[in-house]
Design an enzyme around this catalytic site. Structure first.
Site, PDB file in Angstrom:
ATOM      1  N   ASP A  25       0.708  -0.671  -0.112  1.00 13.03           N
ATOM      2  CA  ASP A  25       0.009  -0.256  -0.018  1.00 13.03           C
ATOM      3  C   ASP A  25       0.310   1.448   0.041  1.00 13.03           C
ATOM      4  OD1 ASP A  25      -2.256  -1.828   0.269  1.00 13.03           O
ATOM      5  OD2 ASP A  25      -2.932  -1.114   1.870  1.00 13.03           O
ATOM      6  N   TYR A  28       2.535   2.134  -3.764  1.00  5.92           N
ATOM      7  CA  TYR A  28       0.989   2.313  -4.063  1.00  5.92           C
ATOM      8  C   TYR A  28       0.763   3.972  -3.848  1.00  5.92           C
ATOM      9  CZ  TYR A  28      -3.374   2.728  -5.817  1.00  5.92           C
ATOM     10  OH  TYR A  28      -4.787   3.225  -6.792  1.00  5.92           O
ATOM     11  N   ASP A  29       0.706   4.176  -2.454  1.00  2.00           N
ATOM     12  CA  ASP A  29       0.913   5.917  -1.876  1.00  2.00           C
ATOM     13  C   ASP A  29       1.498   6.371  -2.981  1.00  2.00           C
ATOM     14  OD1 ASP A  29      -1.697   5.691  -0.912  1.00  2.00           O
ATOM     15  OD2 ASP A  29      -0.790   5.053   1.546  1.00  2.00           O
ATOM     16  N   SER A  74     -36.228  -5.486 -13.708  1.00  2.00           N
ATOM     17  CA  SER A  74     -35.766  -6.279 -12.760  1.00  2.00           C
ATOM     18  C   SER A  74     -35.713  -7.697 -12.727  1.00  2.00           C
ATOM     19  CB  SER A  74     -36.378  -5.402 -11.612  1.00  2.00           C
ATOM     20  OG  SER A  74     -37.476  -5.771 -11.456  1.00  2.00           O
ATOM     21  N   LEU A  75     -35.834  -8.449 -11.737  1.00  2.00           N
ATOM     22  CA  LEU A  75     -35.920  -9.684 -12.016  1.00  2.00           C
ATOM     23  C   LEU A  75     -37.233 -10.187 -11.443  1.00  2.00           C
ATOM     24  CD1 LEU A  75     -32.407 -11.146 -11.642  1.00  2.00           C
ATOM     25  CD2 LEU A  75     -33.982 -11.072 -13.838  1.00  2.00           C
ATOM     26  N   GLU A 105     -25.860 -16.744  -9.667  1.00  2.00           N
ATOM     27  CA  GLU A 105     -24.409 -15.808  -9.245  1.00  2.00           C
ATOM     28  C   GLU A 105     -25.068 -15.370  -7.725  1.00  2.00           C
ATOM     29  OE1 GLU A 105     -24.562 -12.588 -12.156  1.00  2.00           O
ATOM     30  OE2 GLU A 105     -22.622 -12.857 -12.911  1.00  2.00           O
ATOM     31  N   LYS A 107     -27.070 -12.581  -5.638  1.00  2.00           N
ATOM     32  CA  LYS A 107     -27.830 -11.410  -5.421  1.00  2.00           C
ATOM     33  C   LYS A 107     -26.869 -10.696  -4.934  1.00  2.00           C
ATOM     34  CE  LYS A 107     -32.749  -9.971  -5.917  1.00  2.00           C
ATOM     35  NZ  LYS A 107     -32.410  -8.429  -5.773  1.00  2.00           N
ATOM     36  N   ASP A 109     -26.993  -7.909  -2.687  1.00  2.00           N
ATOM     37  CA  ASP A 109     -28.297  -6.477  -2.295  1.00  2.00           C
ATOM     38  C   ASP A 109     -27.741  -5.079  -1.771  1.00  2.00           C
ATOM     39  OD1 ASP A 109     -30.989  -6.000  -1.196  1.00  2.00           O
ATOM     40  OD2 ASP A 109     -30.445  -6.499   0.782  1.00  2.00           O
ATOM     41  N   ARG A 128     -31.225   3.677 -11.498  1.00  2.00           N
ATOM     42  CA  ARG A 128     -31.699   2.396 -12.522  1.00  2.00           C
ATOM     43  C   ARG A 128     -34.073   3.803 -12.003  1.00  2.00           C
ATOM     44  NH1 ARG A 128     -34.056  -3.048 -11.228  1.00  2.00           N
ATOM     45  NH2 ARG A 128     -34.144  -2.315  -9.569  1.00  2.00           N
ATOM     46  N   GLU A 164     -24.020  -3.395  -9.852  1.00  2.00           N
ATOM     47  CA  GLU A 164     -24.788  -3.066  -8.290  1.00  2.00           C
ATOM     48  C   GLU A 164     -23.686  -2.546  -7.724  1.00  2.00           C
ATOM     49  OE1 GLU A 164     -27.493  -4.320  -8.272  1.00  2.00           O
ATOM     50  OE2 GLU A 164     -28.261  -4.523  -6.380  1.00  2.00           O
ATOM     51  N   TYR A 216     -22.962  -7.387 -14.092  1.00  2.00           N
ATOM     52  CA  TYR A 216     -22.914  -7.904 -14.446  1.00  2.00           C
ATOM     53  C   TYR A 216     -23.865  -8.487 -15.345  1.00  2.00           C
ATOM     54  CZ  TYR A 216     -26.261  -6.214 -11.561  1.00  2.00           C
ATOM     55  OH  TYR A 216     -27.633  -5.769 -10.578  1.00  2.00           O
ATOM     56  N   LYS A 304     -35.022 -15.840  -3.807  1.00  2.00           N
ATOM     57  CA  LYS A 304     -34.123 -14.791  -2.031  1.00  2.00           C
ATOM     58  C   LYS A 304     -34.580 -15.802  -1.464  1.00  2.00           C
ATOM     59  CE  LYS A 304     -35.980 -10.474  -2.534  1.00  2.00           C
ATOM     60  NZ  LYS A 304     -35.247  -9.459  -2.368  1.00  2.00           N
ATOM     61  N   CYS A 398     -29.188  10.639  33.101  1.00  2.00           N
ATOM     62  CA  CYS A 398     -27.602   9.988  32.182  1.00  2.00           C
ATOM     63  C   CYS A 398     -27.869   8.922  33.074  1.00  2.00           C
ATOM     64  CB  CYS A 398     -26.662  11.004  32.294  1.00  2.00           C
ATOM     65  SG  CYS A 398     -25.434   9.316  32.021  1.00  2.00           S
ATOM     66  N   CYS A 401     -24.500   9.506  35.108  1.00  2.00           N
ATOM     67  CA  CYS A 401     -24.078  10.407  36.067  1.00  2.00           C
ATOM     68  C   CYS A 401     -24.979  11.091  36.716  1.00  2.00           C
ATOM     69  CB  CYS A 401     -22.844  11.142  35.139  1.00  2.00           C
ATOM     70  SG  CYS A 401     -23.954  12.245  33.731  1.00  2.00           S
ATOM     71  N   CYS A 416     -26.683  12.930  26.951  1.00  2.00           N
ATOM     72  CA  CYS A 416     -25.838  13.668  28.049  1.00  2.00           C
ATOM     73  C   CYS A 416     -25.066  14.330  28.196  1.00  2.00           C
ATOM     74  CB  CYS A 416     -25.215  12.324  28.336  1.00  2.00           C
ATOM     75  SG  CYS A 416     -24.095  12.579  29.842  1.00  2.00           S
ATOM     76  N   CYS A 421     -18.821  14.227  32.372  1.00  2.00           N
ATOM     77  CA  CYS A 421     -20.074  12.371  32.754  1.00  2.00           C
ATOM     78  C   CYS A 421     -18.943  11.198  32.911  1.00  2.00           C
ATOM     79  CB  CYS A 421     -21.286  11.580  31.512  1.00  2.00           C
ATOM     80  SG  CYS A 421     -21.542  10.541  31.662  1.00  2.00           S
TER      81      CYS A 421
HETATM   82  S1  IVH Z   1     -28.792  -9.123 -13.451  1.00  2.00           S
HETATM   83  C1  IVH Z   1     -32.368  -7.718 -16.243  1.00  2.00           C
HETATM   84  N1  IVH Z   1     -27.642 -10.296 -11.064  1.00  2.00           N
HETATM   85  O1  IVH Z   1     -31.209  -7.620  -8.087  1.00  2.00           O
HETATM   86  C2  IVH Z   1     -31.749  -7.276 -15.180  1.00  2.00           C
HETATM   87  N2  IVH Z   1     -29.128  -8.660 -11.145  1.00  2.00           N
HETATM   88  O2  IVH Z   1     -34.667  -8.182  -8.975  1.00  2.00           O
HETATM   89  C3  IVH Z   1     -30.364  -8.528 -14.415  1.00  2.00           C
HETATM   90  N3  IVH Z   1     -29.076  -8.125  -8.527  1.00  2.00           N
HETATM   91  O3  IVH Z   1     -32.617  -5.094 -10.484  1.00  2.00           O
HETATM   92  C4  IVH Z   1     -30.584  -7.769 -13.511  1.00  2.00           C
HETATM   93  N4  IVH Z   1     -27.030  -8.856  -8.278  1.00  2.00           N
HETATM   94  O4  IVH Z   1     -30.255  -5.229  -9.583  1.00  2.00           O
HETATM   95  C5  IVH Z   1     -28.925  -9.433 -11.760  1.00  2.00           C
HETATM   96  N5  IVH Z   1     -25.604 -11.492  -9.791  1.00  2.00           N
HETATM   97  C6  IVH Z   1     -26.578 -10.099 -10.010  1.00  2.00           C
HETATM   98  C7  IVH Z   1     -27.284  -9.380  -9.546  1.00  2.00           C
HETATM   99  C8  IVH Z   1     -28.965  -8.653  -9.835  1.00  2.00           C
HETATM  100  C9  IVH Z   1     -27.932  -7.630  -7.883  1.00  2.00           C
HETATM  101  C10 IVH Z   1     -30.111  -6.983  -7.778  1.00  2.00           C
HETATM  102  C11 IVH Z   1     -30.138  -5.819  -9.624  1.00  2.00           C
HETATM  103  C12 IVH Z   1     -31.321  -6.221 -10.011  1.00  2.00           C
HETATM  104  C13 IVH Z   1     -32.495  -7.460  -8.961  1.00  2.00           C
HETATM  105  C14 IVH Z   1     -32.966  -7.724  -9.578  1.00  2.00           C
END
Ligand code: IVH
Length: 657
Positions: A25, A28-29, A74-75, A105, A107, A109, A128, A164, A216, A304, A398, A401, A416, A421
């Protein structure tokens, strides 16, 4: 400068993509600082994609709106395996008998984002939003160090990648700790923290949040053709983009289900929170045939995981007093196992939260690991109430104290306000002595407790007048350990100045800021007398931190404390030749000619205060020659050897960061 930039980018890839750094590091710095200096000395060679340009610009007043060139879908979510089997059957129908392979993969969060690169250069980043239009969060995304500002290799002219943004669990814990201390509401989980951080208008604050990102999928492909998702992931990595760790190709749904099961136990090892798994068709050239509904594609689905929760009895609610006086209610639970560990205490955040969830002492409550790490009480089994449960109210005094507590304007937390204290003092002294701060071995909680209760010290400076006889009189403290403690205190006098600065426990001043401030100002005196704009001139120090520092030193008792610490022999300036982290560390300066704003001596001590050194003659190893009026042969020599020359203005700019 071009060589340095591409070297730094290469080291970034080695670090973030391959987890195989070639240099420390520190080295690098050093490269980074060298580039910064060159850019400072040659502003006309600036490059907006330079790795030094991650945090820049003024805070925005609002986010511009960006229309996505390809909508962000979204999915659909499923919660059990039979729905995945249905998904597979449906998809095979759409593919008319062809056999799908899947990629599973984690998911992640976090918050979905789309990044547009034009001619390899990061141009626009958007959230999004409603799927068609999102917020332009470019300045914020640029602060994420693992996101390349320039793509590597030969990407298409236009490339939009989707992924993400998330808050790693360690950043999340740190942020919430700081928020509690500052009387602010902690974030409920890493996803909220990531979303809240991306929405900040000041990129300097975002830079301190420790966000990260993985990718992704594609938006506009710019003609990039990949037959499979696995191939796409390889290409993204070639371009220097991080992909989701743990992505695995599975031949059919049975394998995919097995992989999802395995991920469930692997996921605790990821640096981010996962709320499930995503199953995607691997064959990208079949996507079109599979098609999409108005909201989500038919070639991918999210599975999920149910959050792990357990039910137990809330035995009591106790109230903790933090270092800055914030009162936090804590749930004392009948011990119960959640996600593999025993939980007996959990945070309740604050009184409003308790009220909102109607949590009563004696209740059967549900405990979850929010962010899968920190246990939280998430609800009450009201059906199990017997009538004896008690409504909880925060104390008006408190618990440590007895001083009255108050709520500051704009804060949810009670505090407090008693500066004496004992509970606050105990926390403060423990922080002061902790390993990351003054590192005083043997000065742990038990000793601090006795020192405060016995009124032996009223602040950190008071520790330095404790003698061996007094310490030996404490419980469970023999002659030997008292002598050791005195010796440990003694050697802590030599700790570098930045450690002392961190140890003071000024709100929002972490190790990183303390190092930056110590390097910039060189001494506690200089920092103490700086006004807000001077403090904010330090790179990466934002308005909130600056305000907190100026406020701290405006208090007479804190100025008095600093004086007593200096009297006790602690290091209140950055010392020449120490391994201190000054920004000019490793740089050699030669001064020549007359400067109008300093004498030579003053100029030398400013350089030394920032970790650099001065020499009397110019050689190829000289980093800079500072040329004042009527500079002579040293300037000629510098030119001959190609040593960068700073005029007085450039030198002043360099000193002020
Ligand atoms: S693929 C057409 N891969 O989960 C959408 N989504 O409810 C392609 N997410 O909107 C999404 N990890 O924000 C994909 N490995 C992953 C993900 C992922 C998290 C999120 C993403 C998406 C939401 C789906």
């Amino acid at each position: 400068m071009a060589v340095l930039r591409s070297e730094i980018e290469r080291h970034n890839r080695l670090y973030y993509l391959d987890a195989a750094p070639e240099i420390s590091d520190r080295d690098y710095d050093a490269l980074y600082h060298e580039l910064e200096e060159l850019e400072l000395a040659h502003p006309h060679l600036a490059d907006p994609d330079s790795p030094t340009r991650r945090v820049g610009g003024e805070p925005l007043s609002e986010f511009r709106q960006v229309r996505h060139s390809v909508p962000m879908m979204s999915l659909s979510n499923t919660y059990d395996a039979s729905e995945l089997v249905d998904f597979d059957r449906r998809l095979r129908g759409l593919l008319e008998g062809r056999h799908p392979a899947y990629v599973v993969e984690p998911k992640v969060d976090g918050v979905a984002v789309s990044l547009r690169y034009e001619n390899s250069s990061l141009s626009v980043c958007a959230t999004r939003g409603d799927g068609r239009t999102g917020d332009d969060v470019t300045a914020n995304i640029k602060t994420i160090r693992s996101v390349p500002l320039r793509l590597h290799g030969s990407p298409p002219q236009i490339l939009e990648v989707r992924g993400e943004v998330f808050m790693p669990l360690n950043s999340f814990r740190k942020l919430n700790g700081e928020r509690r201390e500052a009387g602010l509401e902690p974030f409920a989980n890493p996803r909220n923290a990531a979303a809240g951080s991306l929405k900040l208008l000041d990129p300097r604050t975002v830079a301190q949040r420790g966000l990260d990102a993985v990718f992704y999928a594609l938006g506009a492909t710019g003609g990039l053709v990949c037959a499979t998702h696995m191939e796409l992931l390889d290409r993204l990595r070639e371009f220097g983009l991080r992909t989701v760790p743990g992505a695995t190709r599975c031949d059919g749904m049975d394998e995919a289900l097995a992989r999802i099961g395995k991920l469930k136990s692997e996921r605790s090892g990821f640096p981010f929170d996962t709320d499930g798994a995503v199953v995607k068709l691997d064959q990208r050239d079949w996507y079109e045939e599979a098609g999409a509904t108005s909201k989500s594609p038919r070639w991918a689905v999210a599975y999920k995981y149910e959050p792990e929760r357990a039910e137990t009895r809330l035995n009591a609610i106790t109230v903790q007093v933090g270092r800055t006086g914030v009162l936090t209610p804590v749930a004392e639970l009948e011990p119960v196992t959640v996600a593999g560990s025993t939980v007996s205490r959990a945070t309740l955040h604050n009184e409003d939260e308790i009220r909102r969830r109607d949590i009563r002492v004696g209740d059967r409550v549900y405990v979850e690991k929010a962010g899968e790490v920190i246990p939280a009480v998430v609800g009450v089994n009201t059906a199990a109430r017997r009538g004896g449960e008690e409504v909880f109210t925060m104390p008006d005094a408190c618990p440590a104290c007895g001083a009255p507590v108050a709520r500051r304007e704009g804060e949810t937390a009670l505090r407090c306000e008693n500066l004496q204290c004992p509970a606050q003092l105990k926390r403060w002294l423990c922080h002061f002595a902790s390993r990351g701060a003054m590192d005083i071995e043997g000065l742990g909680e038990a000793v601090v407790e006795q020192i405060v209760d016995g009124k032996l010290a009223k602040d950190p400076a008071g520790l330095y007048s404790l003698d061996q006889v007094t310490l030996a009189g404490l419980d469970r403290m023999g002659e030997k350990s008292a002598a050791n403690l005195v010796a440990a205190m003694d050697s802590s006098r030599q700790r570098e100045f930045w450690r002392l600065l961190f140890a003071l426990g000024i709100r929002h001043v972490g190790v990183r800021s303390a190092r930056d401030l110590a390097g910039h100002f060189g001494s506690l005196d200089a920092l103490m007398n700086a006004d807000r704009s001077a403090v904010q001139a330090v790179p990466d120090i934002g308005p909130v931190v600056a305000e907190s520092i100026v406020g701290f030193f405006a208090e007479p008792r804190n100025r008095e404390l600093v004086r007593r610490l200096a009297d006790a022999g602690l290091q209140t300036r950055t010392t020449h030749g120490s391994a201190g982290p000054g920004p000019l560390q490793g740089k050699t300066f030669v001064l020549t000619g007359t400067l109008s704003s300093f004498t030579r001596d003053e100029a030398s001590s400013r350089i030394e205060a920032l970790g650099g050194r001065t020499a009397s003659s110019v050689s190829a190893k000289t980093s800079f020659v500072v040329a004042g009026n009527s500079a002579g042969s040293k300037l000629d020599k510098a030119r001959k050897l190609g040593v960068p020359v700073l005029d007085e203005k450039a030198f002043l700019d360099l000193l002020s960061g």
